[in-house]
Design a protein around this motif. Structure first.
Motif, PDB file in Angstrom:
ATOM      1  N   LEU A 112     -41.721 -33.822  67.506  1.00  0.00           N
ATOM      2  CA  LEU A 112     -42.823 -34.774  67.605  1.00  0.00           C
ATOM      3  C   LEU A 112     -44.226 -34.172  67.557  1.00  0.00           C
ATOM      4  CD1 LEU A 112     -41.702 -37.653  69.933  1.00  0.00           C
ATOM      5  CD2 LEU A 112     -42.445 -37.784  67.574  1.00  0.00           C
ATOM      6  N   PRO A 113     -44.520 -33.092  68.252  1.00  0.00           N
ATOM      7  CA  PRO A 113     -45.891 -32.566  68.166  1.00  0.00           C
ATOM      8  C   PRO A 113     -46.293 -32.215  66.729  1.00  0.00           C
ATOM      9  CG  PRO A 113     -44.739 -31.575  70.003  1.00  0.00           C
ATOM     10  CD  PRO A 113     -43.716 -32.366  69.237  1.00  0.00           C
ATOM     11  N   GLU A 114     -45.373 -31.665  65.973  1.00  0.00           N
ATOM     12  CA  GLU A 114     -45.644 -31.295  64.589  1.00  0.00           C
ATOM     13  C   GLU A 114     -45.915 -32.531  63.728  1.00  0.00           C
ATOM     14  OE1 GLU A 114     -42.404 -29.921  61.706  1.00  0.00           O
ATOM     15  OE2 GLU A 114     -43.330 -28.050  62.394  1.00  0.00           O
ATOM     16  N   ILE A 115     -45.057 -33.515  63.841  1.00  0.00           N
ATOM     17  CA  ILE A 115     -45.233 -34.726  63.035  1.00  0.00           C
ATOM     18  C   ILE A 115     -46.436 -35.521  63.508  1.00  0.00           C
ATOM     19  CG2 ILE A 115     -43.667 -36.181  64.375  1.00  0.00           C
ATOM     20  CD1 ILE A 115     -42.806 -37.405  61.731  1.00  0.00           C
ATOM     21  N   ARG A 116     -46.634 -35.593  64.803  1.00  0.00           N
ATOM     22  CA  ARG A 116     -47.786 -36.316  65.356  1.00  0.00           C
ATOM     23  C   ARG A 116     -49.077 -35.730  64.792  1.00  0.00           C
ATOM     24  NH1 ARG A 116     -46.649 -36.016  70.492  1.00  0.00           N
ATOM     25  NH2 ARG A 116     -45.751 -38.085  70.611  1.00  0.00           N
ATOM     26  N   ASP A 122     -53.782 -35.892  61.348  1.00  0.00           N
ATOM     27  CA  ASP A 122     -54.623 -35.213  60.351  1.00  0.00           C
ATOM     28  C   ASP A 122     -54.772 -36.064  59.098  1.00  0.00           C
ATOM     29  OD1 ASP A 122     -54.902 -33.089  62.078  1.00  0.00           O
ATOM     30  OD2 ASP A 122     -53.493 -31.787  61.008  1.00  0.00           O
ATOM     31  N   PHE A 123     -53.665 -36.638  58.644  1.00  0.00           N
ATOM     32  CA  PHE A 123     -53.690 -37.478  57.442  1.00  0.00           C
ATOM     33  C   PHE A 123     -54.593 -38.688  57.668  1.00  0.00           C
ATOM     34  CE2 PHE A 123     -52.209 -40.718  54.530  1.00  0.00           C
ATOM     35  CZ  PHE A 123     -52.008 -40.008  53.347  1.00  0.00           C
ATOM     36  N   VAL A 133     -63.676 -48.403  58.797  1.00  0.00           N
ATOM     37  CA  VAL A 133     -63.257 -49.630  59.463  1.00  0.00           C
ATOM     38  C   VAL A 133     -63.136 -49.417  60.969  1.00  0.00           C
ATOM     39  CG1 VAL A 133     -61.484 -51.428  59.596  1.00  0.00           C
ATOM     40  CG2 VAL A 133     -62.136 -50.491  57.386  1.00  0.00           C
ATOM     41  N   GLY A 134     -62.691 -48.249  61.381  1.00  0.00           N
ATOM     42  CA  GLY A 134     -62.617 -47.940  62.805  1.00  0.00           C
ATOM     43  C   GLY A 134     -61.239 -47.976  63.420  1.00  0.00           C
ATOM     44  N   PHE A 135     -60.196 -47.784  62.600  1.00  0.00           N
ATOM     45  CA  PHE A 135     -58.831 -47.748  63.124  1.00  0.00           C
ATOM     46  C   PHE A 135     -58.654 -46.538  64.031  1.00  0.00           C
ATOM     47  CE2 PHE A 135     -57.748 -49.535  58.718  1.00  0.00           C
ATOM     48  CZ  PHE A 135     -57.896 -50.837  59.132  1.00  0.00           C
ATOM     49  N   THR A 136     -57.965 -46.733  65.154  1.00  0.00           N
ATOM     50  CA  THR A 136     -57.641 -45.638  66.063  1.00  0.00           C
ATOM     51  C   THR A 136     -56.141 -45.629  66.307  1.00  0.00           C
ATOM     52  OG1 THR A 136     -59.776 -45.857  67.175  1.00  0.00           O
ATOM     53  CG2 THR A 136     -58.055 -44.676  68.365  1.00  0.00           C
ATOM     54  N   LEU A 137     -55.507 -44.489  66.097  1.00  0.00           N
ATOM     55  CA  LEU A 137     -54.095 -44.329  66.428  1.00  0.00           C
ATOM     56  C   LEU A 137     -53.955 -44.293  67.944  1.00  0.00           C
ATOM     57  CD1 LEU A 137     -52.952 -41.574  63.936  1.00  0.00           C
ATOM     58  CD2 LEU A 137     -51.773 -43.731  64.306  1.00  0.00           C
ATOM     59  N   THR A 138     -53.067 -45.103  68.482  1.00  0.00           N
ATOM     60  CA  THR A 138     -52.861 -45.110  69.929  1.00  0.00           C
ATOM     61  C   THR A 138     -51.483 -44.593  70.319  1.00  0.00           C
ATOM     62  OG1 THR A 138     -52.180 -47.428  69.859  1.00  0.00           O
ATOM     63  CG2 THR A 138     -54.503 -46.962  70.354  1.00  0.00           C
ATOM     64  N   ALA A 159     -48.559 -44.944  57.989  1.00  0.00           N
ATOM     65  CA  ALA A 159     -48.374 -43.892  58.995  1.00  0.00           C
ATOM     66  C   ALA A 159     -46.921 -43.842  59.464  1.00  0.00           C
ATOM     67  CB  ALA A 159     -49.311 -44.127  60.174  1.00  0.00           C
ATOM     68  N   MET A 160     -46.311 -45.027  59.643  1.00  0.00           N
ATOM     69  CA  MET A 160     -44.909 -45.056  60.056  1.00  0.00           C
ATOM     70  C   MET A 160     -44.001 -44.497  58.974  1.00  0.00           C
ATOM     71  SD  MET A 160     -43.041 -45.923  62.688  1.00  0.00           S
ATOM     72  CE  MET A 160     -41.760 -44.696  62.488  1.00  0.00           C
TER      73      MET A 160
END
Length: 155
Positions: A8-12, A17-18, A28-33, A74-75
């Motif tokens: 998970l840390p690697e993929i996260r 980064d992407f 737009v202001g998207f934030t990954l949560t 992202a998924m």
């Protein structure tokens, strides 16, 4: 520690980064949560420049579909990244840099009213070349405003 926990840390970091390198996401202001093997979540605060109907003040449908698309993309990265875990990190990143939306279907269920919006995407299928995701878009009252299914080229 399980194999998924170690991975998970690697993929996260790769997904973060992407996402952070896409200028549109910043604009737009998207934030990954949240990023897990099972879901990706994004949030977006409402702003006046995101209004689609100036009379009612609701969120623009294009922003809704974009948020669903970005979460689904992202998924699909998570699923594809895991499918390619037998390859070195650099090769995985190179292959996945070509990710793109093939098809996106959005069903708008109610107007985008709220101060904040959240989307959760899950993986329906991750193959060698194509991933399919499902996303749900909620307002800050927990009302389901839209759902979407996306198909992504990822191999």
């Amino acid at each position: 520690m399980s194999e998924v926990d170690e991975f998970l840390p690697e993929i996260r970091q790769a997904v973060i980064d992407f996402m952070n390198r896409v200028p549109f996401n910043k604009l737009v202001g998207f934030t990954l949560t949240e990023i897990t093997p099972d879901k990706v979540c994004l949030t977006l605060p409402m702003r006046p420049d995101l209004v689609g109907n100036f009379i009612t003040g609701i969120l623009h449908g294009g922003v809704i579909s974009s948020m669903i698309d970005v979460a689904g993309g992202a998924m699909s990265l998570v699923g594809a990244f895991r499918n390619l875990e037998h390859l070195p990190l650099e090769e995985r990143v190179l292959r996945l840099s070509k990710i793109g939306t093939i098809d996106l279907r959005i069903d708008y269920l109610r107007p985008g009213r709220g101060e904040r919006f959240d989307v959760t995407a899950t993986l329906l299928r991750a193959g060698n070349k194509v991933a399919v995701t499902r996303a749900e878009f909620f307002n800050d009252q927990g009302e389901l405003c839209a759902v979407g299914t996306g198909t992504y080229l990822c191999g």
